[in-house]
Design a protein around this motif. Structure first.
Motif, PDB file in Angstrom:
ATOM      1  N   SER A  81       0.830  -1.204   0.000  1.00  0.00           N
ATOM      2  CA  SER A  81       0.000   0.000   0.000  1.00  0.00           C
ATOM      3  C   SER A  81       0.865   1.255   0.000  1.00  0.00           C
ATOM      4  O   SER A  81       0.602   2.204  -0.745  1.00  0.00           O
ATOM      5  CB  SER A  81      -0.931   0.012   1.209  1.00  0.00           C
ATOM      6  OG  SER A  81      -1.693  -1.164   1.203  1.00  0.00           O
ATOM      7  N   ASP A  82       1.899   1.259   0.840  1.00  0.00           N
ATOM      8  CA  ASP A  82       2.804   2.419   0.901  1.00  0.00           C
ATOM      9  C   ASP A  82       3.442   2.687  -0.455  1.00  0.00           C
ATOM     10  O   ASP A  82       3.449   3.813  -0.947  1.00  0.00           O
ATOM     11  CB  ASP A  82       3.926   2.177   1.916  1.00  0.00           C
ATOM     12  CG  ASP A  82       3.451   2.420   3.337  1.00  0.00           C
ATOM     13  OD1 ASP A  82       2.284   2.851   3.481  1.00  0.00           O
ATOM     14  OD2 ASP A  82       4.227   2.167   4.277  1.00  0.00           O
ATOM     15  N   TRP A  83       4.005   1.632  -1.039  1.00  0.00           N
ATOM     16  CA  TRP A  83       4.730   1.804  -2.293  1.00  0.00           C
ATOM     17  C   TRP A  83       3.794   2.257  -3.411  1.00  0.00           C
ATOM     18  O   TRP A  83       4.164   3.080  -4.231  1.00  0.00           O
ATOM     19  CB  TRP A  83       5.424   0.494  -2.700  1.00  0.00           C
ATOM     20  CG  TRP A  83       6.551   0.108  -1.809  1.00  0.00           C
ATOM     21  CD1 TRP A  83       7.369   0.937  -1.104  1.00  0.00           C
ATOM     22  CD2 TRP A  83       6.982  -1.222  -1.503  1.00  0.00           C
ATOM     23  NE1 TRP A  83       8.290   0.200  -0.396  1.00  0.00           N
ATOM     24  CE2 TRP A  83       8.077  -1.124  -0.622  1.00  0.00           C
ATOM     25  CE3 TRP A  83       6.556  -2.499  -1.892  1.00  0.00           C
ATOM     26  CZ2 TRP A  83       8.760  -2.227  -0.116  1.00  0.00           C
ATOM     27  CZ3 TRP A  83       7.228  -3.601  -1.403  1.00  0.00           C
ATOM     28  CH2 TRP A  83       8.318  -3.467  -0.513  1.00  0.00           C
ATOM     29  N   ILE A  84       2.578   1.703  -3.415  1.00  0.00           N
ATOM     30  CA  ILE A  84       1.623   2.096  -4.462  1.00  0.00           C
ATOM     31  C   ILE A  84       1.210   3.553  -4.243  1.00  0.00           C
ATOM     32  O   ILE A  84       1.190   4.356  -5.170  1.00  0.00           O
ATOM     33  CB  ILE A  84       0.395   1.160  -4.460  1.00  0.00           C
ATOM     34  CG1 ILE A  84       0.814  -0.239  -4.939  1.00  0.00           C
ATOM     35  CG2 ILE A  84      -0.708   1.725  -5.354  1.00  0.00           C
ATOM     36  CD1 ILE A  84      -0.253  -1.296  -4.810  1.00  0.00           C
ATOM     37  N   ARG A  85       0.940   3.887  -2.983  1.00  0.00           N
ATOM     38  CA  ARG A  85       0.513   5.262  -2.677  1.00  0.00           C
ATOM     39  C   ARG A  85       1.602   6.260  -3.071  1.00  0.00           C
ATOM     40  O   ARG A  85       1.322   7.318  -3.619  1.00  0.00           O
ATOM     41  CB  ARG A  85       0.182   5.388  -1.177  1.00  0.00           C
ATOM     42  CG  ARG A  85      -0.513   6.688  -0.857  1.00  0.00           C
ATOM     43  CD  ARG A  85      -1.162   6.772   0.525  1.00  0.00           C
ATOM     44  NE  ARG A  85      -1.185   5.545   1.299  1.00  0.00           N
ATOM     45  CZ  ARG A  85      -0.280   5.236   2.230  1.00  0.00           C
ATOM     46  NH1 ARG A  85       0.734   6.036   2.498  1.00  0.00           N
ATOM     47  NH2 ARG A  85      -0.394   4.110   2.916  1.00  0.00           N
ATOM     48  N   ASN A  86       2.843   5.915  -2.815  1.00  0.00           N
ATOM     49  CA  ASN A  86       3.945   6.840  -3.132  1.00  0.00           C
ATOM     50  C   ASN A  86       4.398   6.762  -4.585  1.00  0.00           C
ATOM     51  O   ASN A  86       5.422   7.344  -4.953  1.00  0.00           O
ATOM     52  CB  ASN A  86       5.143   6.565  -2.222  1.00  0.00           C
ATOM     53  CG  ASN A  86       4.795   6.795  -0.767  1.00  0.00           C
ATOM     54  OD1 ASN A  86       3.923   7.606  -0.462  1.00  0.00           O
ATOM     55  ND2 ASN A  86       5.442   6.061   0.125  1.00  0.00           N
ATOM     56  N   GLY A  87       3.671   5.993  -5.367  1.00  0.00           N
ATOM     57  CA  GLY A  87       3.986   5.929  -6.795  1.00  0.00           C
ATOM     58  C   GLY A  87       5.260   5.172  -7.130  1.00  0.00           C
ATOM     59  O   GLY A  87       5.816   5.307  -8.222  1.00  0.00           O
ATOM     60  N   LYS A  88       5.742   4.348  -6.183  1.00  0.00           N
ATOM     61  CA  LYS A  88       6.975   3.582  -6.455  1.00  0.00           C
ATOM     62  C   LYS A  88       6.684   2.403  -7.370  1.00  0.00           C
ATOM     63  O   LYS A  88       7.526   1.996  -8.172  1.00  0.00           O
ATOM     64  CB  LYS A  88       7.572   3.035  -5.151  1.00  0.00           C
ATOM     65  CG  LYS A  88       7.765   4.092  -4.091  1.00  0.00           C
ATOM     66  CD  LYS A  88       9.138   4.681  -4.169  1.00  0.00           C
ATOM     67  CE  LYS A  88       9.414   5.571  -2.993  1.00  0.00           C
ATOM     68  NZ  LYS A  88       9.773   6.923  -3.332  1.00  0.00           N
ATOM     69  N   ILE A  89       5.519   1.788  -7.169  1.00  0.00           N
ATOM     70  CA  ILE A  89       5.154   0.637  -8.007  1.00  0.00           C
ATOM     71  C   ILE A  89       3.718   0.811  -8.491  1.00  0.00           C
ATOM     72  O   ILE A  89       2.946   1.586  -7.915  1.00  0.00           O
ATOM     73  CB  ILE A  89       5.278  -0.709  -7.229  1.00  0.00           C
ATOM     74  CG1 ILE A  89       4.415  -0.694  -5.969  1.00  0.00           C
ATOM     75  CG2 ILE A  89       6.726  -1.009  -6.872  1.00  0.00           C
ATOM     76  CD1 ILE A  89       4.351  -2.041  -5.257  1.00  0.00           C
ATOM     77  N   SER A  90       3.392   0.085  -9.548  1.00  0.00           N
ATOM     78  CA  SER A  90       2.050   0.185 -10.123  1.00  0.00           C
ATOM     79  C   SER A  90       1.022  -0.469  -9.210  1.00  0.00           C
ATOM     80  O   SER A  90       1.349  -1.371  -8.434  1.00  0.00           O
ATOM     81  CB  SER A  90       2.061  -0.502 -11.486  1.00  0.00           C
ATOM     82  OG  SER A  90       0.821  -1.071 -11.753  1.00  0.00           O
ATOM     83  N   ASN A  91      -0.234  -0.031  -9.321  1.00  0.00           N
ATOM     84  CA  ASN A  91      -1.251  -0.665  -8.465  1.00  0.00           C
ATOM     85  C   ASN A  91      -1.678  -2.036  -8.978  1.00  0.00           C
ATOM     86  O   ASN A  91      -2.538  -2.681  -8.408  1.00  0.00           O
ATOM     87  CB  ASN A  91      -2.456   0.256  -8.260  1.00  0.00           C
ATOM     88  CG  ASN A  91      -3.148   0.592  -9.562  1.00  0.00           C
ATOM     89  OD1 ASN A  91      -2.738   0.092 -10.620  1.00  0.00           O
ATOM     90  ND2 ASN A  91      -4.179   1.406  -9.506  1.00  0.00           N
ATOM     91  N   GLU A  92      -1.051  -2.469 -10.071  1.00  0.00           N
ATOM     92  CA  GLU A  92      -1.303  -3.849 -10.518  1.00  0.00           C
ATOM     93  C   GLU A  92      -0.308  -4.831  -9.891  1.00  0.00           C
ATOM     94  O   GLU A  92      -0.325  -6.025 -10.199  1.00  0.00           O
ATOM     95  CB  GLU A  92      -1.162  -3.939 -12.042  1.00  0.00           C
ATOM     96  CG  GLU A  92      -2.311  -3.305 -12.811  1.00  0.00           C
ATOM     97  CD  GLU A  92      -1.913  -3.061 -14.252  1.00  0.00           C
ATOM     98  OE1 GLU A  92      -1.401  -3.986 -14.900  1.00  0.00           O
ATOM     99  OE2 GLU A  92      -2.099  -1.920 -14.713  1.00  0.00           O
TER     100      GLU A  92
END
Ligand code: UDP
Ligand code: MG
Length: 315
Positions: A31-42
């Motif tokens: 969730s953190d990484w997706i929220r911070n745009g580090k990884i895709s939400n897929e």
């Protein structure tokens, strides 16, 4: 640049004790990484249940129902860590831009996956997690590992020091691995042969959070042996040099015996006779055994049996 789709591959064998903690930590990190745009939400987590006999698969089913980012593959029987991990890479790489392999017990530091991904975005295809501090491992495990690395080096096998299958691989690197038909898997030795741009990221290996190690001494030795015999025929070559040495020594004996004979002496000796019979016999058996190991490898390779069978998939 677009955030990459990250797949985290986790082989699990009877890990029901630690899995709830692992899932919690992964949910938070994803969730953190997706929220911070580090990884895709897929991005997703792919659990490989390696024929567990405990609650592991039910836990994977449960989390999959709540959170579809958590996927699972149930193997039909226990194939061991290396093959389970291989299964995860093979089944996961088409859906992801990069895959990270992690153990279920969270000994590997999830935080540095962020660094892995950064390096991947900078163009690195394979990022190795390397343990700097191994004080959490037992003295025996540390020492035997050091000896193993030394042995590999002496035999000319390329291995990454203190790296144990915690790594990121790009999709094309895993595709490269998919083209390898071998059945005797020692991924730590195989991955460096792929080529590509690589890098190493240091981390401190923690203690296992719960449950017990699934790597008893027997499996450790088997893995190390695979690491040697799947990559190097130098042990057989050394056997050849040993035989040369024996020929020279026995030549010396012949000359010495003839000399004494010419002096009119016959040599007696039960002890020397027995010792040489046992010694030479032992060496011969050792040589046959060693060659047998390689023949056994050939046997298991030519049969071409699939290295895993899938019983159920949750995607
Ligand atoms: N594992 C597996 N199949 C096996 C043995 C182990 O999938 O037959 C998994 C295990 O669940 C864990 C990883 O391989 O996620 C590493 O095992 P473990 O942590 O017990 O090894 P150690 O860290 O003690 O070397
Ligand atoms: Mg472990």
């Amino acid at each position: 640049m677009q955030a990459p789709v990250l797949g985290i591959v986790i082989p699990c064998y009877n890990e029901s004790e630690v899995l709830p903690i692992t899932i919690n930590a992964l949910q938070k990190h994803l969730s953190d990484w997706i929220r911070n745009g580090k990884i895709s939400n897929e991005s997703f987590v792919l659990f490989i249940d390696d024929g567990s006999r405990d609650d592991t698969w039910r836990q994977i089913e449960r989390i999959h129902q709540h959170d579809a980012r958590f996927q699972g593959i149930k193997l039909a029987h226990n194939v061991g860590h290396q093959h389970a991990l291989h299964a995860g890479l093979m089944e996961g790489y088409e859906a992801a831009d990069c895959l990270v392999s992690v153990d279920a017990d969270l000994q590997d530091d999830l935080d540095i996956i962020e660094t892995f991904v950064k390096q991947f975005q900078a163009g690195v295809d394979i990022v190795y997690g390397v343990r700097t501090d191994r004080t959490s491992d037992s003295w025996f495990k540390r020492t035997s590992a050091q000896w193993f690395y030394r042995l590999e080096k002496a035999l000319g096998v390329e291995t990454i020091y203190n790296h144990a299958d915690f790594r990121l691989m790009s999709r094309r690197a895993v595709a490269g691995l998919a083209a390898y038909p071998e059945r005797n898997l020692f991924l730590r030795g195989l991955v460096p042969t792929l080529g590509f741009q690589t890098s190493e990221v240091p981390y401190t290996r923690a203690e296992r959070l719960a449950g017990e190690s699934k790597y008893p001494l027997r499996k450790m030795v088997a893995l190390a042996w695979d690491g040697v015999t799947s990559f190097s025929v130098r042990p057989i070559k050394l056997l050849f040099f040993l035989s040369l040495f024996m020929v020279v020594v026995s030549g010396g004996f012949v000359v010495y015996t003839l000399y004494r004979f010419a002096e009119g002496e016959t040599m007696s000796g039960w002890a020397s006779l027995m010792l040489s019979i046992w010694f030479i016999g032992g060496l011969q058996l050792f040589g046959i055994g060693l060659i047998g190991e390689y023949v056994g490898k050939i046997f298991s390779e030519v049969k071409r049996r699939p290295s895993y069978t899938i019983e159920e998939t949750l995607k």
